[in-house]
Design a protein around this motif. Structure first.
Motif, PDB file in Angstrom:
ATOM      1  N   LYS A  21      39.806  45.834  81.444  1.00 12.96           N
ATOM      2  CA  LYS A  21      39.659  46.856  82.474  1.00 12.96           C
ATOM      3  C   LYS A  21      38.336  46.740  83.230  1.00 12.96           C
ATOM      4  CE  LYS A  21      42.574  50.369  80.268  1.00 12.96           C
ATOM      5  NZ  LYS A  21      43.539  49.554  79.782  1.00 12.96           N
ATOM      6  N   THR A  22      37.324  46.172  82.618  1.00 15.20           N
ATOM      7  CA  THR A  22      36.036  46.032  83.282  1.00 15.20           C
ATOM      8  C   THR A  22      35.848  44.573  83.681  1.00 15.20           C
ATOM      9  OG1 THR A  22      34.909  45.597  81.192  1.00 15.20           O
ATOM     10  CG2 THR A  22      35.019  47.889  81.914  1.00 15.20           C
ATOM     11  N   LYS A  23      34.990  44.380  84.667  1.00 13.62           N
ATOM     12  CA  LYS A  23      34.694  43.010  85.081  1.00 13.62           C
ATOM     13  C   LYS A  23      33.784  42.371  84.043  1.00 13.62           C
ATOM     14  CE  LYS A  23      35.309  43.376  89.991  1.00 13.62           C
ATOM     15  NZ  LYS A  23      34.812  42.985  91.285  1.00 13.62           N
ATOM     16  N   LEU A  24      34.084  41.132  83.735  1.00 14.83           N
ATOM     17  CA  LEU A  24      33.272  40.392  82.773  1.00 14.83           C
ATOM     18  C   LEU A  24      32.435  39.365  83.515  1.00 14.83           C
ATOM     19  CD1 LEU A  24      35.993  39.647  80.068  1.00 14.83           C
ATOM     20  CD2 LEU A  24      34.356  41.518  80.098  1.00 14.83           C
ATOM     21  N   ASN A  25      31.182  39.213  83.081  1.00 14.82           N
ATOM     22  CA  ASN A  25      30.392  38.152  83.676  1.00 14.82           C
ATOM     23  C   ASN A  25      30.816  36.824  83.050  1.00 14.82           C
ATOM     24  OD1 ASN A  25      28.893  37.528  81.305  1.00 14.82           O
ATOM     25  ND2 ASN A  25      27.488  39.206  81.721  1.00 14.82           N
ATOM     26  N   LEU A  26      30.315  35.738  83.561  1.00 12.28           N
ATOM     27  CA  LEU A  26      30.753  34.422  83.112  1.00 12.28           C
ATOM     28  C   LEU A  26      30.520  34.222  81.617  1.00 12.28           C
ATOM     29  CD1 LEU A  26      31.934  31.682  83.756  1.00 12.28           C
ATOM     30  CD2 LEU A  26      29.647  30.908  84.390  1.00 12.28           C
ATOM     31  N   ASN A  27      29.350  34.615  81.108  1.00 13.13           N
ATOM     32  CA  ASN A  27      29.068  34.450  79.672  1.00 13.13           C
ATOM     33  C   ASN A  27      30.045  35.246  78.817  1.00 13.13           C
ATOM     34  OD1 ASN A  27      26.914  32.750  80.168  1.00 13.13           O
ATOM     35  ND2 ASN A  27      25.407  34.403  80.150  1.00 13.13           N
ATOM     36  N   GLU A  28      30.363  36.456  79.248  1.00 13.62           N
ATOM     37  CA  GLU A  28      31.320  37.278  78.498  1.00 13.62           C
ATOM     38  C   GLU A  28      32.709  36.660  78.529  1.00 13.62           C
ATOM     39  OE1 GLU A  28      29.438  41.722  79.140  1.00 13.62           O
ATOM     40  OE2 GLU A  28      30.567  40.796  80.778  1.00 13.62           O
ATOM     41  N   ARG A  29      33.101  36.137  79.689  1.00  6.00           N
ATOM     42  CA  ARG A  29      34.420  35.493  79.788  1.00  6.00           C
ATOM     43  C   ARG A  29      34.495  34.270  78.900  1.00  6.00           C
ATOM     44  NH1 ARG A  29      35.893  34.867  85.982  1.00  6.00           N
ATOM     45  NH2 ARG A  29      33.771  34.097  85.999  1.00  6.00           N
ATOM     46  N   VAL A  30      33.437  33.492  78.841  1.00  5.77           N
ATOM     47  CA  VAL A  30      33.416  32.305  77.986  1.00  5.77           C
ATOM     48  C   VAL A  30      33.523  32.722  76.518  1.00  5.77           C
ATOM     49  CG1 VAL A  30      31.989  30.377  77.188  1.00  5.77           C
ATOM     50  CG2 VAL A  30      32.198  30.847  79.630  1.00  5.77           C
ATOM     51  N   ALA A  31      32.799  33.769  76.124  1.00  8.32           N
ATOM     52  CA  ALA A  31      32.844  34.251  74.740  1.00  8.32           C
ATOM     53  C   ALA A  31      34.233  34.767  74.386  1.00  8.32           C
ATOM     54  CB  ALA A  31      31.800  35.339  74.515  1.00  8.32           C
ATOM     55  N   VAL A  32      34.832  35.533  75.293  1.00 12.52           N
ATOM     56  CA  VAL A  32      36.176  36.060  75.053  1.00 12.52           C
ATOM     57  C   VAL A  32      37.167  34.911  74.965  1.00 12.52           C
ATOM     58  CG1 VAL A  32      38.050  37.381  76.136  1.00 12.52           C
ATOM     59  CG2 VAL A  32      35.741  38.323  76.057  1.00 12.52           C
ATOM     60  N   SER A  33      37.026  33.948  75.848  1.00 12.40           N
ATOM     61  CA  SER A  33      37.920  32.799  75.841  1.00 12.40           C
ATOM     62  C   SER A  33      37.798  32.017  74.532  1.00 12.40           C
ATOM     63  CB  SER A  33      37.616  31.887  77.022  1.00 12.40           C
ATOM     64  OG  SER A  33      38.451  30.753  76.991  1.00 12.40           O
ATOM     65  N   ALA A  34      36.592  31.844  74.041  1.00 13.10           N
ATOM     66  CA  ALA A  34      36.379  31.112  72.787  1.00 13.10           C
ATOM     67  C   ALA A  34      37.049  31.849  71.626  1.00 13.10           C
ATOM     68  CB  ALA A  34      34.891  30.933  72.516  1.00 13.10           C
ATOM     69  N   CYS A  35      36.909  33.157  71.583  1.00 16.65           N
ATOM     70  CA  CYS A  35      37.553  33.953  70.521  1.00 16.65           C
ATOM     71  C   CYS A  35      39.077  33.851  70.627  1.00 16.65           C
ATOM     72  CB  CYS A  35      37.131  35.415  70.602  1.00 16.65           C
ATOM     73  SG  CYS A  35      35.395  35.669  70.202  1.00 16.65           S
ATOM     74  N   TRP A  36      39.589  33.912  71.860  1.00 20.38           N
ATOM     75  CA  TRP A  36      41.034  33.808  72.078  1.00 20.38           C
ATOM     76  C   TRP A  36      41.543  32.449  71.595  1.00 20.38           C
ATOM     77  CZ3 TRP A  36      44.439  30.684  74.637  1.00 20.38           C
ATOM     78  CH2 TRP A  36      45.730  31.185  74.810  1.00 20.38           C
ATOM     79  N   GLN A  37      40.787  31.408  71.903  1.00 18.59           N
ATOM     80  CA  GLN A  37      41.208  30.065  71.518  1.00 18.59           C
ATOM     81  C   GLN A  37      41.203  29.895  70.003  1.00 18.59           C
ATOM     82  OE1 GLN A  37      38.943  27.276  73.862  1.00 18.59           O
ATOM     83  NE2 GLN A  37      39.742  28.085  75.761  1.00 18.59           N
ATOM     84  N   VAL A  38      40.273  30.529  69.312  1.00 19.73           N
ATOM     85  CA  VAL A  38      40.252  30.480  67.845  1.00 19.73           C
ATOM     86  C   VAL A  38      41.525  31.129  67.301  1.00 19.73           C
ATOM     87  CG1 VAL A  38      39.119  31.431  65.780  1.00 19.73           C
ATOM     88  CG2 VAL A  38      37.755  30.363  67.588  1.00 19.73           C
ATOM     89  N   GLU A  39      41.864  32.297  67.831  1.00 18.68           N
ATOM     90  CA  GLU A  39      43.078  32.984  67.392  1.00 18.68           C
ATOM     91  C   GLU A  39      44.324  32.160  67.720  1.00 18.68           C
ATOM     92  OE1 GLU A  39      43.260  35.517  65.460  1.00 18.68           O
ATOM     93  OE2 GLU A  39      41.185  36.190  65.578  1.00 18.68           O
ATOM     94  N   ARG A  40      44.334  31.523  68.874  1.00 24.33           N
ATOM     95  CA  ARG A  40      45.490  30.706  69.279  1.00 24.33           C
ATOM     96  C   ARG A  40      45.651  29.512  68.338  1.00 24.33           C
ATOM     97  NH1 ARG A  40      49.676  28.804  69.960  1.00 24.33           N
ATOM     98  NH2 ARG A  40      50.680  28.200  71.906  1.00 24.33           N
ATOM     99  N   ARG A  41      44.532  28.895  67.946  1.00 22.02           N
ATOM    100  CA  ARG A  41      44.602  27.778  66.991  1.00 22.02           C
ATOM    101  C   ARG A  41      45.128  28.252  65.640  1.00 22.02           C
ATOM    102  NH1 ARG A  41      40.014  26.072  69.738  1.00 22.02           N
ATOM    103  NH2 ARG A  41      38.592  27.054  68.276  1.00 22.02           N
ATOM    104  N   GLN A  42      44.751  29.476  65.243  1.00 22.45           N
ATOM    105  CA  GLN A  42      45.255  30.023  63.979  1.00 22.45           C
ATOM    106  C   GLN A  42      46.772  30.137  64.011  1.00 22.45           C
ATOM    107  OE1 GLN A  42      43.695  29.910  61.349  1.00 22.45           O
ATOM    108  NE2 GLN A  42      42.313  31.614  61.038  1.00 22.45           N
TER     109      GLN A  42
END
Length: 151
Positions: A21-42
């Motif tokens: 719902k809120t805008k994410l800065n680039l660092n936040e988007r990268v962190a969220v993406s990394a967490c998502w990718q870990v879950e996707r690999r699981q």
């Protein structure tokens, strides 16, 4: 893939930014993406484990395993998780492709949990209908405890 709803897709990520719902800065988007990718690999890991368990169990019973046996397991888990079949879930959101690629981190976490538990239940020799019943109960307990902060 729609570039408007997939802000990270153009940057090589896979996480739909529009879920936040809120805008994410680039660092936040990268962190969220990394967490998502870990879950996707699981989910990939536990799906493979579940498929191995299914193949092994059917082999012990003297049965061959066809492609649709794996699809049936996947469809069952997706329906438990989403409340509807994958095709309907994707269509209701105007999405296409693999449902897993559109799930949130939390949904991927729950899916990995279901896949892991399903593999254990397959190894224990439970039939499809019994596994489905037990997994529904397990998921409701798991999501309730996560909602209360006990996860």
């Amino acid at each position: 893939m729609n570039k408007q709803s997939y802000g990270l897709a153009a940057q090589g990520g896979a996480l739909p930014v529009s879920r936040y719902k809120t805008k994410l800065n680039l660092n936040e988007r990268v962190a969220v993406s990394a967490c998502w990718q870990v879950e996707r690999r699981q989910t990939k890991h536990y799906f493979a484990r579940m498929c191995d368990s299914l193949q092994q169990q059917r082999s012990l019973q003297g049965k061959s395993t066809q492609y649709y046996h794996y699809s049936n397991e996947s469809r069952m888990l997706n329906k438990l998780l989403l409340g509807v079949d994958s095709k309907s879930w994707l269509a209701s959101r105007g999405l296409c492709g693999q449902v897993r690629d559109h799930l949130t981190e939390m949904q991927l976490s729950y899916l990995a949990y279901l896949e892991r538990c399903n593999a254990d239940l397959i190894d224990a020799g439970l039939v499809f209908s019994e596994r489905k019943r037990k997994l529904a109960i397990m998921l409701s307990y798991h999501t309730a405890s996560a909602a209360m902060g006990d996860k």
